[in-house]
Design a protein around this motif. Structure first.
Motif, PDB file in Angstrom:
ATOM      1  N   ASP A 236       0.853  -1.186   0.000  1.00 59.49           N
ATOM      2  CA  ASP A 236       0.000   0.000   0.000  1.00 59.49           C
ATOM      3  C   ASP A 236       0.890   1.238   0.000  1.00 59.49           C
ATOM      4  OD1 ASP A 236       0.467   0.922   2.656  1.00 59.49           O
ATOM      5  OD2 ASP A 236      -1.107  -0.359   3.459  1.00 59.49           O
ATOM      6  N   GLU A 260      -8.795  -0.963   4.890  1.00 60.91           N
ATOM      7  CA  GLU A 260      -9.749  -2.063   4.664  1.00 60.91           C
ATOM      8  C   GLU A 260     -10.757  -1.728   3.562  1.00 60.91           C
ATOM      9  OE1 GLU A 260      -9.600  -4.946   6.728  1.00 60.91           O
ATOM     10  OE2 GLU A 260     -11.137  -5.843   5.458  1.00 60.91           O
ATOM     11  N   LYS A 263      -9.920  -3.194   0.307  1.00 58.58           N
ATOM     12  CA  LYS A 263      -9.749  -4.652   0.134  1.00 58.58           C
ATOM     13  C   LYS A 263     -10.957  -5.162  -0.657  1.00 58.58           C
ATOM     14  CE  LYS A 263      -9.686  -8.525   3.136  1.00 58.58           C
ATOM     15  NZ  LYS A 263      -9.514  -9.065   4.489  1.00 58.58           N
ATOM     16  N   GLY A 292      -2.316  -6.848   6.874  1.00 52.95           N
ATOM     17  CA  GLY A 292      -3.230  -7.911   6.487  1.00 52.95           C
ATOM     18  C   GLY A 292      -4.049  -7.590   5.258  1.00 52.95           C
ATOM     19  N   VAL A 293      -4.329  -6.315   5.039  1.00 53.02           N
ATOM     20  CA  VAL A 293      -5.109  -5.948   3.846  1.00 53.02           C
ATOM     21  C   VAL A 293      -4.299  -6.254   2.590  1.00 53.02           C
ATOM     22  CG1 VAL A 293      -5.997  -3.961   2.553  1.00 53.02           C
ATOM     23  CG2 VAL A 293      -6.589  -4.241   4.971  1.00 53.02           C
ATOM     24  N   ASP A 296      -3.888 -10.139   2.252  1.00 51.40           N
ATOM     25  CA  ASP A 296      -5.096 -10.842   1.789  1.00 51.40           C
ATOM     26  C   ASP A 296      -5.373 -10.538   0.317  1.00 51.40           C
ATOM     27  OD1 ASP A 296      -5.397 -11.784   4.336  1.00 51.40           O
ATOM     28  OD2 ASP A 296      -7.406 -10.988   4.657  1.00 51.40           O
ATOM     29  N   THR A 316       4.150  -6.298   7.582  1.00 49.72           N
ATOM     30  CA  THR A 316       4.708  -5.117   8.263  1.00 49.72           C
ATOM     31  C   THR A 316       3.812  -4.582   9.379  1.00 49.72           C
ATOM     32  OG1 THR A 316       3.690  -3.591   6.699  1.00 49.72           O
ATOM     33  CG2 THR A 316       5.906  -4.387   6.146  1.00 49.72           C
ATOM     34  N   THR A 317       2.685  -5.273   9.685  1.00 52.35           N
ATOM     35  CA  THR A 317       1.887  -4.878  10.862  1.00 52.35           C
ATOM     36  C   THR A 317       1.919  -6.035  11.855  1.00 52.35           C
ATOM     37  OG1 THR A 317      -0.176  -5.807  10.015  1.00 52.35           O
ATOM     38  CG2 THR A 317       0.267  -3.487   9.487  1.00 52.35           C
ATOM     39  N   LYS A 329      -4.958 -18.109   3.833  1.00 52.31           N
ATOM     40  CA  LYS A 329      -6.295 -17.568   3.537  1.00 52.31           C
ATOM     41  C   LYS A 329      -6.118 -16.224   2.856  1.00 52.31           C
ATOM     42  CE  LYS A 329      -9.404 -19.559   6.930  1.00 52.31           C
ATOM     43  NZ  LYS A 329     -10.319 -19.270   8.034  1.00 52.31           N
ATOM     44  N   LYS A 338     -17.734  -9.657   4.958  1.00 44.33           N
ATOM     45  CA  LYS A 338     -16.264  -9.592   4.937  1.00 44.33           C
ATOM     46  C   LYS A 338     -15.642 -10.893   4.407  1.00 44.33           C
ATOM     47  CE  LYS A 338     -12.497  -8.626   8.053  1.00 44.33           C
ATOM     48  NZ  LYS A 338     -11.670  -7.778   7.208  1.00 44.33           N
ATOM     49  N   THR A 356      10.182  -3.535  11.311  1.00 44.49           N
ATOM     50  CA  THR A 356       9.276  -2.728  10.478  1.00 44.49           C
ATOM     51  C   THR A 356       8.150  -2.138  11.329  1.00 44.49           C
ATOM     52  OG1 THR A 356       7.965  -4.675   9.906  1.00 44.49           O
ATOM     53  CG2 THR A 356       9.674  -4.034   8.335  1.00 44.49           C
ATOM     54  N   THR A 359       7.705   1.857  12.640  1.00 42.81           N
ATOM     55  CA  THR A 359       6.985   2.965  11.996  1.00 42.81           C
ATOM     56  C   THR A 359       5.466   2.823  12.109  1.00 42.81           C
ATOM     57  OG1 THR A 359       7.073   1.759   9.903  1.00 42.81           O
ATOM     58  CG2 THR A 359       8.819   3.385  10.288  1.00 42.81           C
TER      59      THR A 359
HETATM   60  N1  LIG Z   1      -5.715 -14.088   6.049  1.00 43.13           N
HETATM   61  C1  LIG Z   1      -5.793 -14.234   7.351  1.00 43.13           C
HETATM   62  O1  LIG Z   1      -5.615 -15.320   7.882  1.00 43.13           O
HETATM   63  C2  LIG Z   1      -6.104 -13.031   8.188  1.00 43.13           C
HETATM   64  C3  LIG Z   1      -5.947 -13.095   9.584  1.00 43.13           C
HETATM   65  C4  LIG Z   1      -6.171 -11.949  10.329  1.00 43.13           C
HETATM   66  C5  LIG Z   1      -6.528 -10.764   9.689  1.00 43.13           C
HETATM   67  N2  LIG Z   1      -6.681 -10.753   8.348  1.00 43.13           N
HETATM   68  C6  LIG Z   1      -7.050  -9.520   7.648  1.00 43.13           C
HETATM   69  O2  LIG Z   1      -6.045  -8.538   7.909  1.00 43.13           O
HETATM   70  C7  LIG Z   1      -6.619  -7.257   7.731  1.00 43.13           C
HETATM   71  C8  LIG Z   1      -6.153  -6.350   8.850  1.00 43.13           C
HETATM   72  O3  LIG Z   1      -4.758  -6.263   8.786  1.00 43.13           O
HETATM   73  P1  LIG Z   1      -3.956  -4.996   9.342  1.00 43.13           P
HETATM   74  O4  LIG Z   1      -4.466  -4.645  10.679  1.00 43.13           O
HETATM   75  O5  LIG Z   1      -2.535  -5.306   9.162  1.00 43.13           O
HETATM   76  O6  LIG Z   1      -4.450  -3.816   8.396  1.00 43.13           O
HETATM   77  P2  LIG Z   1      -3.781  -2.987   7.213  1.00 43.13           P
HETATM   78  O7  LIG Z   1      -3.101  -3.849   6.249  1.00 43.13           O
HETATM   79  O8  LIG Z   1      -4.871  -2.114   6.707  1.00 43.13           O
HETATM   80  O9  LIG Z   1      -2.690  -2.093   7.936  1.00 43.13           O
HETATM   81  C9  LIG Z   1      -3.098  -1.121   8.837  1.00 43.13           C
HETATM   82  C10 LIG Z   1      -2.533   0.265   8.498  1.00 43.13           C
HETATM   83  O10 LIG Z   1      -1.155   0.297   8.839  1.00 43.13           O
HETATM   84  C11 LIG Z   1      -0.381   0.809   7.748  1.00 43.13           C
HETATM   85  N3  LIG Z   1       0.919   0.147   7.847  1.00 43.13           N
HETATM   86  C12 LIG Z   1       1.209  -1.136   7.592  1.00 43.13           C
HETATM   87  N4  LIG Z   1       2.468  -1.408   7.945  1.00 43.13           N
HETATM   88  C13 LIG Z   1       2.999  -0.260   8.390  1.00 43.13           C
HETATM   89  C14 LIG Z   1       4.267   0.086   8.921  1.00 43.13           C
HETATM   90  N5  LIG Z   1       5.215  -0.834   9.100  1.00 43.13           N
HETATM   91  N6  LIG Z   1       4.481   1.371   9.273  1.00 43.13           N
HETATM   92  C15 LIG Z   1       3.498   2.300   9.145  1.00 43.13           C
HETATM   93  N7  LIG Z   1       2.262   2.012   8.694  1.00 43.13           N
HETATM   94  C16 LIG Z   1       2.032   0.742   8.325  1.00 43.13           C
HETATM   95  C17 LIG Z   1      -1.185   0.507   6.520  1.00 43.13           C
HETATM   96  O11 LIG Z   1      -0.874   1.383   5.486  1.00 43.13           O
HETATM   97  C18 LIG Z   1      -2.615   0.653   7.033  1.00 43.13           C
HETATM   98  O12 LIG Z   1      -2.979   1.993   6.952  1.00 43.13           O
HETATM   99  C19 LIG Z   1      -8.116  -7.447   7.690  1.00 43.13           C
HETATM  100  O13 LIG Z   1      -8.587  -7.287   6.385  1.00 43.13           O
HETATM  101  C20 LIG Z   1      -8.320  -8.873   8.131  1.00 43.13           C
HETATM  102  O14 LIG Z   1      -9.449  -9.467   7.577  1.00 43.13           O
HETATM  103  C21 LIG Z   1      -6.467 -11.843   7.594  1.00 43.13           C
END
Ligand SMILES: NC(=O)c1ccc[n+]([C@@H]2O[C@H](COP(=O)([O-])OP(=O)(O)OC[C@H]3O[C@@H](n4cnc5c(N)ncnc54)[C@H](O)[C@@H]3O)[C@@H](O)[C@H]2O)c1
Length: 539
Positions: A236, A260, A263, A292-293, A296, A316-317, A329, A338, A356, A359
């Motif tokens: 992203d 999200e 997504k 995760g966005v 996925d 990175t989250t 998944k 969802k 990572t 930040t």
């Molecule tokens: N596939 C699976 O098994 C599974 C499991 C759990 C969650 N999920 C999915 O994961 C998603 C949620 O993931 P999320 O919380 O990581 O959300 P996300 O990917 O939207 O990240 C959250 C925010 O953090 C920012 N960001 C990411 N890494 C960063 C970094 N290192 N430094 C600064 N900013 C950063 C992104 O730009 C975004 O704005 C949901 O869609 C959920 O359904 C999937």
């Protein structure tokens, strides 16, 4: 086969298959394996069982320590050694392991017992004592391990057979993981390898602080062969600006808007078009760099682009590092529900660098902590104790490692949610419904799951645990009520009932309920009025 940059030392409980693994790996590398038990018996002139009977365990351990320290002192790059299960009880041996690549062969206690009992091992005569010893030694093995290779039911199951033909049988997991062990040998100090298994495939997970800045993107560590497969990085805009890969590591960077709300199938379509325009072929691979966005969505694009290309995840989250990057998944949201469109697509590898997270905004870190709490509630034991006492929500390496191991063990047993994997949906049934009815904009995923956990604990009748969870969420500034959303209780209940986990027309989604940390039940159907009451309590 090219040799390794460090010596490989196999450790683990008796019956784990260390000798077989060492001989098979040595065979593949064209070197001789060393087996400390066999060498000790040679030196003693009699069996280990006889040494126990004649001189007792203490005398045996002293002789074992001497020999193992000698072996480890002289072991060089590419050497392969299997250690006796109890040898690591010695502090001298632990210190001598330091320069080497220590590989833990994990084994289920039942399997270990079947393999070891009846073979002339002095410590495998009493079932209860055996199980106690297993539990006692487990934390020590885990502390020492650089690489964790999971129980491998596909390989040889009989140690007696293994000791007659040490390199025989189905190739052990250690042989299949050899390229990843070679990569680990050149990884920055402190990096750990988890070998992930699922019915549809196996892959390496590397976890280490500073991994990306110190060789993680290099050819030597990359899980794909870049001479035949080029990488397209999907990230992203926020993450791409902060953690973009070195230009020579990928062919191109495809940026999507963060959050999200993006997504969606529309974003996936945009990505597919860019991949086509850039000339990506089915020999190439996708790299998902982000939370995760991104994971996925990029995973879904990889699963479907030209009917499927490999993907490497670089999460990175905290959500992605403890949960979403593993297990295969993938998918996108529909306005109606969802993750309603998606596919299972296991990664070719995962590279996790906790640095990572530096930040990552604090609110995102806190939201990620909810997935840590969920995983710890499922695992129970030491992980729950540690996590439920923690005052902050740092994504420390140990917590990330333990959460990843918990998830991988669950997925290994049930890749496609047919049974036990459903425990991972704990808190998600109501959590997903809240995300859907609030248009994927009001709550972060982790925040919604936190509310879902409170509802699940209410439905479980686990009031004390619900109180504890509420405090844990509040302490991190996470929401514990639906204040200000303006969404009706019945709207959330209806969306919960529509959850994709339901099967058959007219049925409702089964719930995951909790009796206590580590004691989680799947497939629980709850009456609608109880569900309404649990959601109403959030309001
Ligand atoms: N596939 C699976 O098994 C599974 C499991 C759990 C969650 N999920 C999915 O994961 C998603 C949620 O993931 P999320 O919380 O990581 O959300 P996300 O990917 O939207 O990240 C959250 C925010 O953090 C920012 N960001 C990411 N890494 C960063 C970094 N290192 N430094 C600064 N900013 C950063 C992104 O730009 C975004 O704005 C949901 O869609 C959920 O359904 C999937």
């Amino acid at each position: 086969m090219a040799t390794l940059d460090r010596a490989l030392v196999f450790i683990g409980f008796m019956g784990a298959g260390k000798t077989t693994a060492a001989y098979q790996v040595a065979d593949a590398l064209g070197v001789d394996a060393l087996d400390s038990d066999a060498l000790l018996e040679e030196r003693l002139g009699h069996s280990i069982a006889e040494e126990f009977a004649r001189n007792g365990e203490e005398a045996f351990r002293a002789k074992e320590e001497e020999l193992v320290c000698e072996l480890l002192a002289t072991a060089g790059p590419g050497d392969v050694t299997a250690l006796g299960g109890g040898s690591v009880l010695s502090e001298r041996v632990c210190a001598a392991l330091e320069p080497h690549l220590t590989v833990l062969l994990e084994v289920d206690v039942e399997v270990a017992w079947k393999r070891a009992n009846g073979v002339s091992r002095p410590l495998s005569r009493d079932r209860d004592a055996f199980a106690m010893l297993y539990e006692e030694r487990r934390p020590l093995y885990e502390e020492l391990a650089d690489a964790f290779l999971p129980p491998d039911l596909r390989s040889i199951t009989n140690v007696a057979e293994a000791s007659t033909h040490p390199a025989s049988g189905t190739p052990s997991v250690a042989v299949r993981a050899l390229p990843a062990l070679r990569a680990l040998a050149v990884a920055p100090a402190g990096t750990r390898l988890l070998w992930a298994t699922a019915e549809s495939g196996e892959y390496p997970v590397f976890i280490g602080s500073g991994l990306l800045a110190n060789g993680g993107w290099s050819d030597a560590m990359w899980p794909m062969d870049r001479s035949v497969s080029r990488g397209w990085c999907v990230s992203d805009e926020t993450v791409a600006a902060l953690h973009a890969p070195p230009p020579d590591a990928v062919e191109a960077l495809v940026r999507i808007p963060p959050g999200e709300r993006h997504k969606t199938l529309a974003t996936a379509e945009r990505v597919w078009h860019e991949l086509v325009a850039d000339g990506m072929t089915r020999a190439d691979h996708v790299v998902a760099l982000g939370g995760g966005v991104v994971g996925d969505l990029a995973g879904f694009c990889a699963a479907t682009y030209q009917r499927g290309v490999p993907i490497v995840h670089v999460p990175t989250t905290l959500v992605a590092q403890v949960d979403s990057a593993y297990g295969g998944k993938t998918g996108v949201d529909l306005p109606e529900a969802k993750n309603y469109v998606g596919a299972y697509h296991q990664p070719a590898g995962v590279l996790v660098d906790p640095d990572t997270l530096v930040t990552l905004p604090l609110a995102e870190l806190a939201a990620g902590w909810v997935e840590v709490l969920k995983t710890a509630l499922i695992a129970g034991g030491a992980l729950w104790e540690r996590v439920s006492l923690a005052s902050g929500c740092d994504g420390d390496e140990r917590t990330i490692l333990d959460c990843a191991r918990t998830k991988l063990a669950i997925v290994a047993a049930d890749e496609r949610d047919a049974g036990h994997r459903q425990v991972l949906n704990l808190g998600h049934t109501v959590g997903h419904a809240i995300e859907t009815v609030t248009g994927y904009a009001r709550y972060r995923h982790g925040e919604a799951v936190g509310l879902g956990l409170l509802a699940a604990l209410r439905l479980s009748g686990a009031d004390a645990l619900r109180g504890q969870m509420r405090e844990l969420l509040l302490a991190r500034g996470l929401p514990v009520t639906l204040d200000g959303t303006g969404v009706g209780i019945e709207e959330i209940v209806a969306a919960t009932i529509r959850d994709k986990k339901r099967v058959g027309a007219g049925s409702s989604a089964p719930f995951v309920l909790v009796d206590a940390p580590g004691e989680v039940r799947i497939g629980c159907h709850v009456p609608r009025d109880e569900l309404s009451a649990a959601v109403a309590e959030l309001a």
